[in-house]
Every structure is written in structure tokens, then in C-alpha cells.
Enzyme design. Sequence first.
Site, PDB file in Angstrom:
ATOM      1  N   SER A 119      33.661  38.013  31.042  1.00 17.13           N
ATOM      2  CA  SER A 119      32.331  37.273  31.166  1.00 17.13           C
ATOM      3  C   SER A 119      31.262  37.951  30.568  1.00 17.13           C
ATOM      4  O   SER A 119      30.293  37.250  29.913  1.00 17.13           O
ATOM      5  CB  SER A 119      32.011  36.965  32.698  1.00 17.13           C
ATOM      6  OG  SER A 119      33.113  36.399  33.423  1.00 17.13           O
TER       7      SER A 119
ATOM      8  N   HIS B 176      40.367  34.077  33.189  1.00 17.13           N
ATOM      9  CA  HIS B 176      40.510  33.590  34.653  1.00 17.13           C
ATOM     10  C   HIS B 176      40.833  32.461  35.001  1.00 17.13           C
ATOM     11  O   HIS B 176      41.869  32.562  35.846  1.00 17.13           O
ATOM     12  CB  HIS B 176      38.593  33.685  35.065  1.00 17.13           C
ATOM     13  CG  HIS B 176      37.872  34.605  34.952  1.00 17.13           C
ATOM     14  ND1 HIS B 176      36.527  34.554  34.665  1.00 17.13           N
ATOM     15  CD2 HIS B 176      38.013  36.003  35.665  1.00 17.13           C
ATOM     16  CE1 HIS B 176      36.000  35.676  34.607  1.00 17.13           C
ATOM     17  NE2 HIS B 176      36.932  36.768  35.110  1.00 17.13           N
TER      18      HIS B 176
ATOM     19  N   ARG C   2      43.325  43.230  32.290  1.00 24.09           N
ATOM     20  CA  ARG C   2      43.336  43.346  30.996  1.00 24.09           C
ATOM     21  C   ARG C   2      44.004  44.499  30.178  1.00 24.09           C
ATOM     22  O   ARG C   2      44.635  44.451  29.150  1.00 24.09           O
ATOM     23  CB  ARG C   2      42.060  42.949  30.364  1.00 24.09           C
ATOM     24  CG  ARG C   2      41.490  41.660  30.896  1.00 24.09           C
ATOM     25  CD  ARG C   2      39.957  41.488  30.429  1.00 24.09           C
ATOM     26  NE  ARG C   2      39.298  42.560  31.369  1.00 24.09           N
ATOM     27  CZ  ARG C   2      38.092  42.584  31.474  1.00 24.09           C
ATOM     28  NH1 ARG C   2      37.445  41.656  30.968  1.00 24.09           N
ATOM     29  NH2 ARG C   2      37.531  43.653  32.125  1.00 24.09           N
TER      30      ARG C   2
ATOM     31  N   LYS D 150      25.816  43.971  39.967  1.00 22.82           N
ATOM     32  CA  LYS D 150      25.699  43.152  38.614  1.00 22.82           C
ATOM     33  C   LYS D 150      24.379  42.102  38.804  1.00 22.82           C
ATOM     34  O   LYS D 150      24.103  41.960  39.868  1.00 22.82           O
ATOM     35  CB  LYS D 150      26.867  42.223  38.633  1.00 22.82           C
ATOM     36  CG  LYS D 150      28.081  43.115  38.170  1.00 22.82           C
ATOM     37  CD  LYS D 150      29.160  42.075  37.720  1.00 22.82           C
ATOM     38  CE  LYS D 150      30.287  42.819  37.305  1.00 22.82           C
ATOM     39  NZ  LYS D 150      31.628  42.012  37.087  1.00 22.82           N
TER      40      LYS D 150
END
Length: 163
Positions: free
Chosen positions: A128, A17, A90, A41
Site C-alpha cells: 500500500s 491483498h 511477500r 501508521k
Amino acid sequence: MSIAVYPGSFDPITLGHLNIIRRSAAVFNEVLVCVMVNSGKNPLFNIEERVELIERTVERFPNVRVECSSKLLVELMKERGAKVIIKGLRAVSDFDREFQIALINRKLDDGIETLFMPSSEKYTYLSSTAVKEMARYGADLRTFVPMEIIDDVIRKVESEGWR
């Protein structure tokens, strides 16, 4: 003035990030890192904690601000006068999901553009979720999260009984 918004859950912020933030700050006059509420989440850090962790991490970038929002992203952007959404990618799987979201955002506001920024090859594996899992097992986090927040991540994982 060009303002870009880098939205995400950032639970916690990673070196991947931070790489996207650094590169975006070199391109735009102002970068707003926005911690968004994601109902899908279950975060480790609450939203205020995530904002504080990111603020400590980005202090070195004078043109980067941090805030949080539970609003629709395009509404926040209108309020802030931003026209560009930054999304780090990514892998191809990230593109599939983010491309769909970019099209929806453009449908909601055709003045909004999404800039896809490929991850640095050093961080293509990093998320994360992976950081939280490594922290849970006591792994060395120095190559995964900014130095400024390593102790915070460890303390939080321990206090939540994840370790």
C-alpha cells in the site's frame, strides 16, 4: 463453519491483498477482512473509507465480509467465532515480523491459528505504501489496485495535497 480473519490496514487495498482474499475465500466458508487500527501508521484513508473501498472490491465474493476494529485481534476473533488468521507474505522480512505476531496471538489464545499464505509472485513487490507513492507521482495504477477504486485513490491523493 470455518471462519478466517484477514486483518490489515489496507490503506488502500491492493491487487496483492485481493489475491489473498480470493484464495482464502476458496478455502474457508467465510472470510472476514478486518481493517485494523494501527497506531504506528498515518493512513491516507480513514477507517470508514477503507472499509467502503474494500466492500466495493470484494462484492464478487459472496462469502467475504468487511468490517473494522480497534480491538485486540484475538478478542475480535472470539466474538466472531473465528479460529484462523490469514497473513499474506511477500518476502522473508514479512515472515520474521508476522511469525512473532503469530506466536503472541497463540499465547493470548491457544485456539487461534495463523495461516501464512505466500503472495502470488506477481505481487511480491507490491505494498500500500508503494501504491500511495506511485499515486503521488501520477503513475498508472491499473496493475496495482483494483479497478473499482483507482479513481478514489487518485482523488484522495490530490485532495490531501500529496500530488
